[in-house]
Design a protein around this motif. Structure first.
Motif, PDB file in Angstrom:
ATOM      1  N   VAL A  57      50.259  44.090  33.227  1.00 18.60           N
ATOM      2  CA  VAL A  57      49.542  43.557  32.066  1.00 18.60           C
ATOM      3  C   VAL A  57      49.210  42.070  32.219  1.00 18.60           C
ATOM      4  N   HIS A  58      50.139  41.310  32.760  1.00 15.59           N
ATOM      5  CA  HIS A  58      49.880  39.877  32.916  1.00 15.59           C
ATOM      6  C   HIS A  58      48.848  39.618  34.011  1.00 15.59           C
ATOM      7  N   VAL A  59      48.988  40.284  35.132  1.00 17.47           N
ATOM      8  CA  VAL A  59      48.037  40.099  36.238  1.00 17.47           C
ATOM      9  C   VAL A  59      46.632  40.512  35.796  1.00 17.47           C
ATOM     10  N   PHE A  60      46.523  41.667  35.140  1.00 18.39           N
ATOM     11  CA  PHE A  60      45.210  42.120  34.651  1.00 18.39           C
ATOM     12  C   PHE A  60      44.607  41.091  33.698  1.00 18.39           C
ATOM     13  N   ALA A  61      45.414  40.561  32.790  1.00 15.94           N
ATOM     14  CA  ALA A  61      44.925  39.569  31.825  1.00 15.94           C
ATOM     15  C   ALA A  61      44.482  38.292  32.529  1.00 15.94           C
ATOM     16  N   GLN A  62      45.276  37.858  33.486  1.00 12.35           N
ATOM     17  CA  GLN A  62      44.964  36.631  34.226  1.00 12.35           C
ATOM     18  C   GLN A  62      43.642  36.757  34.987  1.00 12.35           C
ATOM     19  N   VAL A  63      43.486  37.852  35.725  1.00  6.70           N
ATOM     20  CA  VAL A  63      42.261  37.998  36.521  1.00  6.70           C
ATOM     21  C   VAL A  63      41.044  38.210  35.630  1.00  6.70           C
ATOM     22  N   ALA A  64      41.231  38.852  34.474  1.00  9.50           N
ATOM     23  CA  ALA A  64      40.117  39.038  33.540  1.00  9.50           C
ATOM     24  C   ALA A  64      39.648  37.698  32.986  1.00  9.50           C
ATOM     25  N   CYS A  65      40.596  36.856  32.589  1.00  3.40           N
ATOM     26  CA  CYS A  65      40.229  35.536  32.058  1.00  3.40           C
ATOM     27  C   CYS A  65      39.588  34.656  33.123  1.00  3.40           C
ATOM     28  N   GLU A  66      40.137  34.706  34.331  1.00  2.00           N
ATOM     29  CA  GLU A  66      39.582  33.894  35.414  1.00  2.00           C
ATOM     30  C   GLU A  66      38.163  34.321  35.763  1.00  2.00           C
ATOM     31  N   GLU A  67      37.942  35.621  35.873  1.00  2.00           N
ATOM     32  CA  GLU A  67      36.617  36.092  36.288  1.00  2.00           C
ATOM     33  C   GLU A  67      35.570  35.925  35.192  1.00  2.00           C
ATOM     34  N   THR A  68      35.916  36.299  33.965  1.00  2.00           N
ATOM     35  CA  THR A  68      34.924  36.282  32.882  1.00  2.00           C
ATOM     36  C   THR A  68      34.806  34.932  32.204  1.00  2.00           C
ATOM     37  N   ARG A  69      35.855  34.120  32.344  1.00  2.00           N
ATOM     38  CA  ARG A  69      35.931  32.826  31.651  1.00  2.00           C
ATOM     39  C   ARG A  69      35.845  33.016  30.136  1.00  2.00           C
ATOM     40  N   MET A  70      36.398  34.143  29.693  1.00  2.00           N
ATOM     41  CA  MET A  70      36.424  34.452  28.261  1.00  2.00           C
ATOM     42  C   MET A  70      37.846  34.781  27.844  1.00  2.00           C
ATOM     43  N   GLU A  74      47.106  35.451  26.873  1.00  2.00           N
ATOM     44  CA  GLU A  74      48.040  36.110  25.949  1.00  2.00           C
ATOM     45  C   GLU A  74      47.345  37.204  25.140  1.00  2.00           C
ATOM     46  N   ASP A  75      46.122  36.943  24.711  1.00  2.00           N
ATOM     47  CA  ASP A  75      45.365  37.940  23.940  1.00  2.00           C
ATOM     48  C   ASP A  75      45.000  39.139  24.803  1.00  2.00           C
ATOM     49  N   LYS A  76      44.610  38.869  26.038  1.00  2.00           N
ATOM     50  CA  LYS A  76      44.275  39.966  26.967  1.00  2.00           C
ATOM     51  C   LYS A  76      45.522  40.784  27.289  1.00  2.00           C
ATOM     52  N   MET A  77      46.665  40.115  27.395  1.00  2.00           N
ATOM     53  CA  MET A  77      47.915  40.836  27.630  1.00  2.00           C
ATOM     54  C   MET A  77      48.199  41.798  26.471  1.00  2.00           C
ATOM     55  N   LEU A  78      48.014  41.312  25.251  1.00  2.00           N
ATOM     56  CA  LEU A  78      48.251  42.153  24.079  1.00  2.00           C
ATOM     57  C   LEU A  78      47.321  43.375  24.105  1.00  2.00           C
ATOM     58  N   LYS A  79      46.068  43.156  24.432  1.00  2.00           N
ATOM     59  CA  LYS A  79      45.118  44.276  24.525  1.00  2.00           C
ATOM     60  C   LYS A  79      45.550  45.269  25.604  1.00  2.00           C
ATOM     61  N   ASN A  80      46.048  44.747  26.716  1.00  2.00           N
ATOM     62  CA  ASN A  80      46.520  45.627  27.787  1.00  2.00           C
ATOM     63  C   ASN A  80      47.750  46.429  27.350  1.00  2.00           C
TER      64      ASN A  80
END
Length: 180
Positions: A57-70, A74-80
């Protein structure tokens, strides 16, 4: 007049068409194999995919934020988490294979059958959680997926799909059950 309207395709278009056709053929074959799986097989695969998602969940959130810049990590982790653990807890005990409901007074039964190959889009705003959610739902219902991620989130979406696919394969899912 465009090249497509004249019937001629560029080498790139031909190559892309061949690649898509191959993915569809693999997904159809996997769908046919998946129809033979038991409820126990399905549940084992879904559990393995959920555990893989939770481990990442953390890795997915991190790479999503880095790639999309959106968004925020922490919010992406919660969604995951919602797309994996919360969804799993909602579906883990649901029957999705064979007879799922009986109506003895009407002498009828309800039988679960997969739809087959599903084309699944994933947005730039929720790239990894959408992959997790759709993958778990497809596995639970014995359907196959071909993901088409948003171009601004292709790498993180494809990464999440690969992690879940690898976990599913290790748990016995049919080859080609998820592609991207």
């Amino acid at each position: 007049m465009t090249q497509q309207s004249t019937g001629s395709m560029t080498e790139h278009e031909r190559s892309l068409t061949e690649h898509v056709n191959l993915m569809v053929r693999q997904a159809r074959l996997a769908a046919a194999v998946f129809t033979q799986y038991s409820q126990e097989d399905v549940d084992r695969i879904v559990k393995a995919m959920t555990l893989a998602a939770l481990e990442n969940v953390h890795v997915f959130a991190q790479v999503a934020c880095e790639e999309t810049r959106m968004g925020q990590v922490e919010d992406k982790m919660l969604k995951n988490f919602v797309a994996s653990e919360f969804l799993y807890n909602q579906i883990k005990d649901k029957r999705t294979v064979g007879i799922i409901k009986e109506f003895p007074d009407d002498n009828m039964v309800e039988i679960a059958e997969p739809m087959g190959v599903i084309l699944a889009l994933s947005p730039v705003t929720n790239p990894t959680s959408t992959i997790i959610f759709k993958s778990l739902c497809a596995a639970k219902t014995r359907n196959t997926l071909i993901f088409s991620p948003h171009l601004m989130a292709a790498n993180c979406s494809n990464y999440a799909a690969k992690v879940l696919y690898d976990a599913a394969i290790a748990a016995g899912a049919p080859k080609g059950f998820i592609s991207w």
